[in-house]
Design a protein around this motif. Sequence first.
Motif, short mmCIF file in Angstrom:
data_model
loop_
_atom_site.label_atom_id
_atom_site.label_comp_id
_atom_site.label_asym_id
_atom_site.label_seq_id
_atom_site.Cartn_x
_atom_site.Cartn_y
_atom_site.Cartn_z
N TYR A 24 30.21 2.69 -40.35
CA TYR A 24 30.31 3.31 -41.41
C TYR A 24 28.77 3.32 -42.23
O TYR A 24 28.25 1.99 -42.32
N ASP A 80 21.06 4.58 -44.79
CA ASP A 80 21.15 4.39 -43.30
C ASP A 80 20.88 5.93 -42.73
O ASP A 80 20.27 6.08 -41.53
N THR A 113 25.51 4.09 -44.72
CA THR A 113 25.26 4.53 -46.06
C THR A 113 24.38 5.66 -46.00
O THR A 113 23.86 5.94 -45.11
#
Length: 384
Positions: A10, A15, A12
């Motif tokens: 996952y 990211d 962000t």
Amino acid sequence: MGRGRRDKVYLTVEDRENLEQISRNGYAPAKKILHARILLMCDEGKYSKRTWTDEEIAEALQVHRNTVGRIRQRFLQKGEKPALERQLRKTPPTPPKVDGSSEAHIIALCCADPPEGRAEWTIRLLTSELKQRQVITEISASTVWRTPKKNELRPWKTQRFCIPERDLARFVAEMEVVLDLYSTEPCEEEPLIAMDEASKQLLGEVYPPIAMQPGQDKKEDYHYEREGVQALFMFVDPHRGWRRVSSRDSRTRIDWAEEIRQLLDEDYPNARKVKLLSDNLNTHNIASLYEAFPAPEAHRLARRLEIYHTPRNGSWLNVAETELSVLSKQCLDRRIPSKDKLKEEIDAWQKSRNQNASKVIWRFSTSDARVKLKHLYPVFEQEE
């Protein structure tokens, strides 16, 4: 990890922005860009537009499925930076088999004479010799080859020099004499004649050749009969566009002297002196006249003959050699079975060439040689 289960990634917003910037950066290392694209495709967060399987990622990016799994695990366990950078080797690199000492041995072997019974060093022979001398006990031929290649060593190749360094002064001195001859204005009383010799092997057919037809080349049998060899004497007047070719059974001093007598008495009877340019064959001198004729006759011919020799290693300076090449290509490049047939063909060729007055226009002068061949001059005055 099975095909159905995998640890999810996952990312962000920060990211994804960072990884997208790296993937579009043309200056980043290729591996880093590839790993960034893998992580972007592995993302299953709310900012991802699509969920990719490992197989789909591997197929899209042309990598192995296990590579995708390793990058994901490295990201989850160690973070973004370790996942993007190339993983360092855990074990030290293997030391090279060819170190400085063994490389010196290989170079020394390449530069030395090969073993008895061998004409040259080969890579296999070098490899075998290194093992036999215990320089390197285990090494492949491809590894040995790297040393000669790196040092530009080619033991199978030999270059032959044309003019030795110590002979340059002699060469340029004789060359300039010949070049000055060509540049001198032609004179009927003292014509310049170039001469050269060659040979032609007479070959007869064992089976009659098959004539050429539309869609079918001429055919002749590989086998032939040797009918002897004829010596060819070529005399060329480059200014007048005249040449004479004679064929004889031999090319001894006597043969050369008889050809010179014909040149002086029949071809140029009114010339006060003939300047003869020839190569350095030991029969091409005044002594041959005295061996062939009585002294008064030899002396008479010698007084009308002025001989110049092309320098050793400089046969290209003789226009008669060029004319022999033309004769070979236009007339002699085929099987000719007998002396009579050879004479007929040569007479027809020289008649045609003389009717056309095919001249040799020599444009290379002494001043040209001092520019274009200045590397041959032992002492060359540089231009200021």
